[in-house]
Scaffold this active site. Sequence first.
Site, PDB file in Angstrom:
ATOM      1  N   LYS A  19       0.843  -1.215   0.000  1.00 31.67           N
ATOM      2  CA  LYS A  19       0.000   0.000   0.000  1.00 31.67           C
ATOM      3  C   LYS A  19       0.864   1.245   0.000  1.00 31.67           C
ATOM      4  O   LYS A  19       2.044   1.209   0.397  1.00 31.67           O
ATOM      5  CB  LYS A  19      -0.930   0.037   1.221  1.00 31.67           C
ATOM      6  CG  LYS A  19      -0.247  -0.035   2.605  1.00 31.67           C
ATOM      7  CD  LYS A  19       0.256   1.274   3.180  1.00 31.67           C
ATOM      8  CE  LYS A  19       0.917   1.116   4.547  1.00 31.67           C
ATOM      9  NZ  LYS A  19       1.766   2.213   4.950  1.00 31.67           N
ATOM     10  N   ASP A 144      -2.088  -1.377  10.787  1.00 29.24           N
ATOM     11  CA  ASP A 144      -2.279  -1.417   9.330  1.00 29.24           C
ATOM     12  C   ASP A 144      -3.011  -2.659   8.828  1.00 29.24           C
ATOM     13  O   ASP A 144      -3.470  -2.678   7.693  1.00 29.24           O
ATOM     14  CB  ASP A 144      -0.886  -1.490   8.665  1.00 29.24           C
ATOM     15  CG  ASP A 144      -0.412  -0.154   8.173  1.00 29.24           C
ATOM     16  OD1 ASP A 144      -1.137   0.824   8.376  1.00 29.24           O
ATOM     17  OD2 ASP A 144       0.678  -0.107   7.595  1.00 29.24           O
TER      18      ASP A 144
END
Length: 293
Positions: A19, A144
């Site tokens: 990401k 995360d």
Amino acid sequence: MQANELKENGYQEFLAPAKLNLFLHVINKRLDGYHNIQTVFQLIDLYDNLFIKTNESGLIRRTSHHANIQESDDLTIKAAHLLKPFANKQSGADIFIKKTIPMGGGLGGGSSDAATALIALNALWDCQLTQQELQELALKLGADVPFFIFGQNAWAEGIGEKLTPFQTKPQDYLVIAPRETVSTREVFESLELTKDRIPLKIAGFSNELDPKNLVNDLEKGVLKEFKGIALVFDWLNQFSHAKMTGSGSCFFISLSSVDEGKKIAEKRPEHTLGFVVKGLNNHPHFNLMLGTE
Ligand SMILES: C[C@@](CO)(OP(=O)(O)O)[C@H](O)COP(=O)(O)OP(=O)(O)OC[C@H]1O[C@@H](n2ccc(N)nc2=O)[C@H](O)[C@@H]1O
Ligand SMILES: Nc1ncnc2c1ncn2[C@@H]1O[C@H](COP(=O)(O)OP(=O)(O)O)[C@@H](O)[C@H]1O
């Protein structure tokens, strides 16, 4: 072992995408030591590969070797142990990880590996946890991890676990990974917050998704502290508005074409890695997670 060899030996392959944080605002520090943030998470087509072979031994083992991560510290192995109570007692798994995503780069590789292990084993062990239940479990592994279970680009708040789907425009990026890495905990610890940041509102925000208007509040501290990393930033910044992802140390720029990215990447500083990547809309195992694959 190579992919074909692993598959011949009964392993199934799963992808763990990286990401980018398109921006990252640190709002304030919480009593538990974590920080409330606002960020947009963008999935990209840079992957680690997980090969999983289930068995009936009840044991969870990592069959790949990684010099800098002990098996018991590996987030993938931790994820499997966390899910194990929801499976049959004899459920076991051998997990082989092929790492491509640079570690400690702010690209979320370890978190994504853990999320993919949860998604894959939830299906393979028939645990039948819902996406919401998996996200809650994932948060125990790191701030995360829930995002990678959520599986869509997201506007994130809280410590990164409060997620709202967020549509981003199709975009290619060049990601540069310096050799030096930084610890997420240390970057947050060295933050000097003088007052709370005013939270943004998601409504109307998409118009502001211009790299020029976006900041990563963790970037300044990293550039000040790590001179080698700052040199890599300065180099990339000459081509376009370079931005750090997460707590660093990787930087990225938006590209107008893949060719442009390749040309810039060829000239990158010694000892850095360069990846020309595409933004994804969804996690490659989005359907598996929703139980429709
Ligand atoms: C900063 C971000 C932004 O996407 O990305 P990365 O650079 O790690 O990829 C994340 O919030 C990181 O998530 P993750 O890597 O899972 O962090 P964790 O393991 O939960 O936390 C490591 C340490 O960072 C600090 N931490 C992390 C997240 C947060 N919102 N506030 C914090 O203060 C805490 O000190 C914590 O002990
Ligand atoms: N499977 C894994 N892959 C990468 N890192 C892992 C893994 N398991 C545990 N870790 C630990 O998590 C740390 C952060 O890794 P990573 O998620 O790749 O970076 P970041 O949080 O900066 O995006 C690593 O430095 C490593 O010590």
